[in-house]
Design a protein around this motif. Sequence first.
Motif, short mmCIF file in Angstrom:
data_model
loop_
_atom_site.label_atom_id
_atom_site.label_comp_id
_atom_site.label_asym_id
_atom_site.label_seq_id
_atom_site.Cartn_x
_atom_site.Cartn_y
_atom_site.Cartn_z
N LYS A 33 0.81 -1.21 0.00
CA LYS A 33 0.00 0.00 0.00
C LYS A 33 0.85 1.26 0.00
O LYS A 33 0.53 2.24 -0.67
N THR B 186 0.49 4.24 -2.80
CA THR B 186 0.13 5.64 -2.53
C THR B 186 1.26 6.60 -2.88
O THR B 186 1.02 7.68 -3.40
N ILE C 89 1.31 6.92 -6.77
CA ILE C 89 0.20 7.73 -7.27
C ILE C 89 0.42 9.20 -7.01
O ILE C 89 0.22 10.05 -7.89
N LYS D 203 -3.59 10.68 -9.17
CA LYS D 203 -4.70 10.59 -8.24
C LYS D 203 -6.03 10.54 -8.99
O LYS D 203 -6.29 11.32 -9.90
N VAL E 99 -8.07 2.17 -11.50
CA VAL E 99 -6.96 1.27 -11.20
C VAL E 99 -7.43 -0.18 -11.15
O VAL E 99 -8.60 -0.48 -10.92
N GLU F 30 -8.63 2.54 0.96
CA GLU F 30 -7.71 3.66 0.74
C GLU F 30 -7.90 4.25 -0.67
O GLU F 30 -7.97 5.47 -0.84
N LEU F 31 -8.00 3.38 -1.66
CA LEU F 31 -8.13 3.85 -3.04
C LEU F 31 -9.50 4.50 -3.28
O LEU F 31 -9.59 5.50 -3.99
N ARG F 32 -10.54 3.94 -2.68
CA ARG F 32 -11.86 4.55 -2.82
C ARG F 32 -11.88 5.95 -2.21
O ARG F 32 -12.46 6.88 -2.77
N ARG G 127 -9.52 7.94 -2.05
CA ARG G 127 -8.75 8.83 -2.91
C ARG G 127 -9.44 9.06 -4.26
O ARG G 127 -8.87 9.71 -5.14
N HIS H 190 -10.55 6.73 -6.63
CA HIS H 190 -10.27 5.83 -7.74
C HIS H 190 -11.43 4.86 -8.00
O HIS H 190 -11.99 4.30 -7.06
N ILE I 161 -12.28 1.13 -9.22
CA ILE I 161 -11.43 -0.04 -8.97
C ILE I 161 -11.95 -1.28 -9.69
O ILE I 161 -13.11 -1.67 -9.56
#
Length: 250
Positions: A21, A25, A28, A34, A38, A55-57, A59, A61, A63
């Motif tokens: 992770k 991050t 990115i 950002k 992904v 974490e990605l949600r 930010r 993204h 998925i």
Amino acid sequence: MSTIKQRQLDPLYLALDLENKSHVTDFIEQHQLKGVPVKVGMELFYREGPEIIYELRERGHHIFLDLKLHDIPATVKRAMSNLAKLDVDVVNVHAQGGRKMIEAAREGLERASSETRPLLLAVTQLTSTDQTMLEDELLVHKAMPQVVGHYAKTAQQSGADGVVCSVQEVETIKQSCGHSFLTLTPGIRLTSGEVQDQKRVATPNIAGKTGSDAIVVGRSITAAEQPSAAYQKIKEEFEHGRQITRSTST
């Protein structure tokens, strides 16, 4: 089938084939990526678990959770219900799991979704598989396009929204399943890119011209000297190819 709406497919997914992770991050943020769509695969998800998805949600993204489920129908149904709760946009199974397994995957997604559900794709054959492997190791004595086409049709009839396939099979699948049946194609390389372990590959422009709805790209971006520029170049080449396809079909 229920009236729950499906998510939408993005044209380009960045494959986050990175160690953990923290590396994700940092990469990115460092390269101004950002919010780009992904793909999270087995290596990253099995190391970090649902936390990487959260974490990605957070930010921004979209998925594609690429776990390629392949098990008995009851297990896949329960697993898909769990994945739907992660609020990802795309999930997949192996088409070789057969009709009942794919149907169970769709049921699991709909059971755990409220207004929208993740798109369900079926992997036809991995891009690392060629005709020799198909015959000598998998004991499938039919041509690759015929095998992939059959798997795609079975997946469509079983409730999948589309397939993961190589660019070489897109036209055949669109002809047999219709243009609304989605094709997401990995194995994408820039002209100067290394093929490495994938055997059925294509450039972004060719993928677009062939009719792919979306592409997945990893090393051509993550290993580039300027990943952000590489991302934009690949996206532009793919979109240019798609525009040519649309203009010639009208």
